[in-house]
Design an enzyme around this catalytic site. Structure first.
Site, mmCIF file in Angstrom:
data_model
loop_
_atom_site.group_PDB
_atom_site.id
_atom_site.type_symbol
_atom_site.label_atom_id
_atom_site.label_comp_id
_atom_site.label_asym_id
_atom_site.label_seq_id
_atom_site.Cartn_x
_atom_site.Cartn_y
_atom_site.Cartn_z
ATOM 1 C CB SER A 10 -0.888 0.026 1.240
ATOM 2 O OG SER A 10 -1.347 1.355 1.440
ATOM 3 C CG MET A 31 -8.298 6.887 2.131
ATOM 4 S SD MET A 31 -7.524 6.830 3.756
ATOM 5 C CE MET A 31 -6.767 5.203 3.695
ATOM 6 C CG MET A 58 -11.601 -3.260 4.634
ATOM 7 S SD MET A 58 -10.111 -2.584 3.896
ATOM 8 C CE MET A 58 -9.487 -1.504 5.181
ATOM 9 C CG HIS A 95 -9.106 -0.073 -0.792
ATOM 10 N ND1 HIS A 95 -8.533 -0.306 0.455
ATOM 11 C CD2 HIS A 95 -10.450 -0.117 -0.598
ATOM 12 C CE1 HIS A 95 -9.491 -0.482 1.345
ATOM 13 N NE2 HIS A 95 -10.652 -0.352 0.738
ATOM 14 N N GLY A 148 -9.152 3.885 6.665
ATOM 15 C CA GLY A 148 -8.839 5.293 6.913
ATOM 16 C C GLY A 148 -7.366 5.553 7.163
ATOM 17 C CG PHE A 149 -6.032 6.610 9.787
ATOM 18 C CD1 PHE A 149 -5.520 7.857 9.454
ATOM 19 C CD2 PHE A 149 -7.325 6.521 10.286
ATOM 20 C CE1 PHE A 149 -6.291 9.005 9.621
ATOM 21 C CE2 PHE A 149 -8.106 7.663 10.451
ATOM 22 C CZ PHE A 149 -7.584 8.904 10.116
ATOM 23 N N GLY A 150 -3.159 3.805 7.718
ATOM 24 C CA GLY A 150 -2.200 2.723 7.814
ATOM 25 C C GLY A 150 -1.752 2.574 9.261
ATOM 26 N N GLY A 151 -1.019 1.516 9.522
ATOM 27 C CA GLY A 151 -0.385 1.361 10.827
ATOM 28 C C GLY A 151 -1.300 0.955 11.965
ATOM 29 C CG ASP A 181 -6.154 -3.090 3.004
ATOM 30 O OD1 ASP A 181 -5.110 -2.789 3.609
ATOM 31 O OD2 ASP A 181 -6.778 -2.297 2.267
ATOM 32 N N GLY A 182 -4.815 -4.570 6.110
ATOM 33 C CA GLY A 182 -4.762 -3.880 7.391
ATOM 34 C C GLY A 182 -4.020 -4.668 8.455
ATOM 35 C CG ASP A 203 -5.015 2.189 0.714
ATOM 36 O OD1 ASP A 203 -5.976 1.409 0.574
ATOM 37 O OD2 ASP A 203 -3.913 1.837 1.183
ATOM 38 C CG HIS A 259 -3.664 -1.743 -1.776
ATOM 39 N ND1 HIS A 259 -4.767 -2.509 -2.120
ATOM 40 C CD2 HIS A 259 -4.072 -0.962 -0.755
ATOM 41 C CE1 HIS A 259 -5.787 -2.209 -1.330
ATOM 42 N NE2 HIS A 259 -5.394 -1.255 -0.495
ATOM 43 C CG MET A 318 -11.405 3.087 1.488
ATOM 44 S SD MET A 318 -9.912 2.954 2.502
ATOM 45 C CE MET A 318 -8.679 3.071 1.209
HETATM 46 C C1 DX5 Z 1 -6.532 1.376 5.284
HETATM 47 C C2 DX5 Z 1 -5.956 0.984 3.971
HETATM 48 C C3 DX5 Z 1 -4.818 0.030 4.018
HETATM 49 C C4 DX5 Z 1 -3.648 0.494 4.803
HETATM 50 C C5 DX5 Z 1 -2.819 -0.681 5.216
HETATM 51 O O1 DX5 Z 1 -7.713 2.071 5.067
HETATM 52 O O2 DX5 Z 1 -6.962 0.378 3.157
HETATM 53 O O3 DX5 Z 1 -4.444 -0.370 2.712
HETATM 54 O O4 DX5 Z 1 -2.852 1.423 4.134
HETATM 55 O O5 DX5 Z 1 -1.783 -0.219 5.988
HETATM 56 P P1 DX5 Z 1 -0.989 -1.137 6.988
HETATM 57 O O6 DX5 Z 1 -0.428 -2.269 6.194
HETATM 58 O O7 DX5 Z 1 0.015 -0.229 7.541
HETATM 59 O O8 DX5 Z 1 -1.975 -1.639 8.030
HETATM 60 ZN ZN ZN Z 2 -6.397 -0.482 1.208
#
Ligand code: DX5
Ligand code: ZN
Length: 221
Positions: A10, A39, A139, A68, A144-147, A177-178, A37, A35, A70
């Site tokens: 991602s 948003m 999911m 993806h 909404g967020f990575g990490g 994903d996530g 994302d 990937h 969102m």
């Molecule tokens: C969250 C995204 C993910 C996210 C994954 O809304 O869809 O793709 O970036 O990030 P990690 O791998 O850091 O959980």
């Molecule tokens: Zn994603």
């Protein structure tokens, strides 16, 4: 049964000041898909990138763009992402009023159609869509967020979706994903996943580490 696992970094966790170079680096490091994302600050509480950026990144790799979405509204943006060079367009049923129509529209644009299930969305949502789609995205965090931390209850959903897919006899990708890292990846794979999105786990340490990071997600650490 063992199936090949595709790794989809991602780019949300990449260095946004040099996204083209980052994509080239993960491509060279063995990524299968990129990937992306998307948003909108409305469907999810974060804003990332739009079709102009996808178009700008497209020449940097021949690998499939796994986009993806969102965003809400959703239907009005499908053409733009298709034209920008997406290969798969994955959508959330909650982001628009008519998910079946949205899937038909994606197929009509000649793209692969994916449906994403949020942690609170049941696998049953797929009952009347599964025969028309190419990918299911489970999911394992709220979008909404990575990490974020992997939500364990989603393993049971991955197992249910794997059964649904196998019953169709079609080659439908099951992507998770996530919160994917070298500890959660094997659990998602054991539950039936055959594609893994990984942002934090791919990009940690910078470009010199991408190949080892991706190998670790495949269990070749
Ligand atoms: C969250 C995204 C993910 C996210 C994954 O809304 O869809 O793709 O970036 O990030 P990690 O791998 O850091 O959980
Ligand atoms: Zn994603």
């Amino acid at each position: 049964m063992t199936r090949p696992v595709r790794i989809a970094p991602s780019i949300l966790s990449a260095d946004f000041s040099k996204l083209g170079a980052e994509i080239e680096a993960v491509d060279a490091a063995g990524a299968d898909w990129i990937h992306v994302d998307v948003m909108d600050g409305h469907y999810v509480p974060n804003i990332t990138i739009g079709p102009v950026v996808v178009k700008g990144l497209r020449p940097h790799t021949p690998k499939p763009f796994d986009v993806h979405l969102m965003i809400s509204p959703i239907d009005v943006f499908l053409d733009a992402f298709a034209e920008a060079g997406a290969d798969t367009l994955t959508v959330h049923p909650e982001a628009g009023p008519h998910i079946h129509r949205t899937v038909q529209r994606i197929k009509g644009l000649g793209k692969r159609a994916g449906v994403a299930l949020n942690p609170g969305t049941p696998a049953k949502m797929l009952d009347y869509l599964i025969d028309d789609i190419d990918l299911v995205l489970v999911m394992s965090v709220n979008p909404g967020f990575g990490g974020q931390r992997f939500i364990d209850s989603q393993l049971r959903k991955i197992e249910s979706v794997r059964k649904m897919i196998d019953r169709t006899g079609r080659a439908i990708d099951l992507e998770v994903d996530g919160g994917i890292d070298s500890e959660t990846a094997p659990r998602a794979i054991a539950a039936g996943a055959d594609a893994l999105v990984a942002g934090t786990a791919t990009f940690k340490g910078g470009p010199d580490h991408y190949a080892a990071n991706i190998a670790a997600l495949r269990g070749h650490g």
